[in-house]
Design an enzyme around this catalytic site. Structure first.
Site, PDB file in Angstrom:
ATOM      1  N   GLU A   1      41.813  24.497 -31.799  1.00 17.33           N
ATOM      2  CA  GLU A   1      40.757  24.982 -32.691  1.00 17.33           C
ATOM      3  C   GLU A   1      40.920  24.238 -34.007  1.00 17.33           C
ATOM      4  O   GLU A   1      41.758  24.599 -34.833  1.00 17.33           O
ATOM      5  CB  GLU A   1      40.864  26.492 -32.887  1.00 17.33           C
ATOM      6  CG  GLU A   1      40.661  27.316 -31.633  1.00 17.33           C
ATOM      7  CD  GLU A   1      39.234  27.318 -31.128  1.00 17.33           C
ATOM      8  OE1 GLU A   1      38.357  26.741 -31.816  1.00 17.33           O
ATOM      9  OE2 GLU A   1      38.986  27.887 -30.054  1.00 17.33           O
TER      10      GLU A   1
ATOM     11  N   CYS B   1      36.962  27.900 -40.886  1.00 16.21           N
ATOM     12  CA  CYS B   1      36.575  26.752 -40.055  1.00 16.21           C
ATOM     13  C   CYS B   1      35.090  26.795 -39.747  1.00 16.21           C
ATOM     14  O   CYS B   1      34.477  25.768 -39.444  1.00 16.21           O
ATOM     15  CB  CYS B   1      37.404  26.713 -38.771  1.00 16.21           C
ATOM     16  SG  CYS B   1      37.347  28.245 -37.829  1.00 16.21           S
TER      17      CYS B   1
END
Length: 502
Positions: free
Chosen positions: A277, A311
């Site tokens: 990720e 993110c």
């Protein structure tokens, strides 16, 4: 020594784990995986071997004494394989108890997240709530780890497909979500029958300790080894050890694309699996028929929330040329109302960046933006005060500027015009990253194109909502330089198990 810092104050010092600590902890975790995958519901004193597990959590003595960690006094006994097994629903019940323990400490843990990371209090509490939700999800999942019966071409024969645990899952998390990302991984890994080795971010050691102590307490209460969940406060040395360790079949890494690539290469060299990720460079597209007020609120939340350190933060705003100035005027107006300050205070919307280095990177990034033709519409500077505070910033810039292709981890929003949907999709897809994206429109034909094969190339493709705030029920993750991993819901659980066909 790792320092836990709030603003300019050092609030705690934590002993950093050494490689010797790692080897001790990893051995205990690897041994515990045999128990967690296949053993008992209760003790069976006959025909059993005894294992004594010395630590509730593996930190050096001064820190263990400071936070109240203690040696486990009870023993775990391994029972022969033909005795009572620990089936997945029983593992699910352990995870349910972890969720209950988190519920009982929701407010305190949420404040700790805000204090140590710097996000505002509602976000800190929300992050802990997300782990609780993941626990609830994993409990249900523990009864649905289904295999398949497959028709065979051979007479009087059938094929079966079943899923088995991997053994130990390594989880390396980042500072921006110091415990939520752990929850996405650990809750699923545990019900799938895996033990967990966790390296939290070196700048958020207190939440790492608190989470480990809480989980260890649940395991001890159930007469299970604390080493089923093993955590380390450490830096790159511990992360590299996890990536190299052949006892860890799967490594989940959250962080930058640059470091993620190095982790992937190291894990691949030993034929392990990676769940990545990584960076995001997320865009919101606002079409000419959009609900502008809804879109303005969404952009503000997506661009300013967590001080731009998610993110999934919106970093690029693509506005149709016909509504460009109207939208921008409204957005600039709401930016002036953003309250900047102590993340624990009521009404604060924008807390500090996480570290002084983050603040320095923001300042340097603004200079690069200006050098590439970016026009600062609001913000664009650090605030001269105690703490790592900066102004939320909007920049008018060309989509072709090189700086737009990169992720500047802070509250900086690039705004640009487009003429057609095709142009907007091309701009959305033009960056190396592919995590999240969203479009605001009322037209069904645009929506179906956006979510289809000629639309967004991101892992998360939203409509009329921000780029952040992903729900746990869906698989979370992105494509391209975001890494391709999927965590949390849907069928992400399959990454934490190995498939056997027979």
């Amino acid at each position: 020594m790792i320092s836990a810092v709030f603003g300019d104050w050092v609030i705690a010092e934590v002993v950093e784990a050494s490689i010797d600590d790692y080897e001790e902890g990893m051995k205990a975790c690897f041994d515990a995986s045999k128990i967690w995958m296949q053993v008992y519901v209760g003790f069976d004193k006959a025909d059993s071997a005894e294992f004594v597990w010395p630590y509730a959590s593996l930190f050096r003595d001064p820190i263990r004494e400071l936070i109240g960690c203690r040696p486990l006094s009870k023993t775990a006994r391994q029972v022969p394989l033909d005795s009572h097994m620990l089936p997945a629903p029983k593992r699910g019940d352990i995870v349910r108890q972890i969720g209950d323990a988190l519920r009982a400490r929701l407010q305190h843990l949420g404040r700790l997240v805000s204090l140590e990371m710097g996000k505002i209090l509602p976000e800190g509490i929300g992050e802990v709530q997300e782990i609780i939700d993941m626990c609830d999800f994993a409990v249900g999942l523990s009864r649905q780890l289904n295999g398949s019966v497959i028709p065979s071409e051979r007479p009087n024969h059938m094929m079966l497909e079943i899923w088995n645990p991997l053994g130990v899952v390594g989880v390396i998390t980042a500072f921006n979500f110091p415990c939520a990302v752990l929850g996405w991984n650990a809750c699923i890994a545990l019900v799938c029958g895996n033990c967990v080795v966790w390296k939290g971010a070196p700048t958020t050691p207190l939440i790492t300790i608190a989470m480990t102590e809480l989980i260890a307490g649940v395991l001890e209460k159930n007469n299970l080894p604390g080493a089923i969940f093993t955590a380390f406060c450490g830096g790159a040395e511990i992360g590299q050890a996890i990536a190299r360790d052949i006892r860890i079949p799967l490594v989940s890494f959250t962080g930058s694309s640059k470091v993620g690539l190095m982790v992937q290469q190291t894990v691949n060299e030993r034929f392990g699996k990676c769940l990545l990720e990584l960076s995001g460079n997320n865009a919101i597209i606002v079409m000419d028929d959009a609900d502008i007020q809804l879109a303005v609120r969404s952009v503000l939340f997506a661009a300013v929330g967590t001080a731009g350190q998610r993110c999934t933060t919106c970093r690029r705003l693509l506005l149709h040329e016909s509504i460009y100035q109207e939208f921008l005027d409204q957005l600039l107006a709401v930016y002036q109302q953003v309250k900047i300050g102590d993340p624990l205070d009521n009404g604060t919307l924008l807390g500090p960046l996480h570290t002084p280095v983050s603040k320095e990177n923001f300042v340097k990034g603004i200079e690069v933006i200006k050098s590439q033709g970016g026009k600062i519409l609001t913000g664009g500077y650090a605030i001269e005060s105690k703490g790592n505070f900066v102004q939320p910033t909007i920049v008018e810039i060309s989509s072709d500027a090189e700086v737009v292709k990169e992720e500047l981890f802070g509250p900086v929003l690039y705004v640009m015009k487009f003429k057609t949907l095709k142009d907007a999709i091309e701009i959305n897809n033009s960056v190396p990253q592919g995590l999240s994206s969203s479009i605001f429109t009322r037209r069904p034909e645009i929506i179906f194109k956006w979510i289809g094969p000629l639309g967004s190339d991101c892992g998360i493709v939203n409509v009329n909502i921000p780029t952040n705030g992903a729900e746990i029920g869906g698989a979370f993750g992105g494509e391209k330089a975001t890494g391709g991993g999927r965590e949390a819901g849907s069928d992400s659980w399959k990454q934490y198990m190995r498939r056997s066909t027979w």
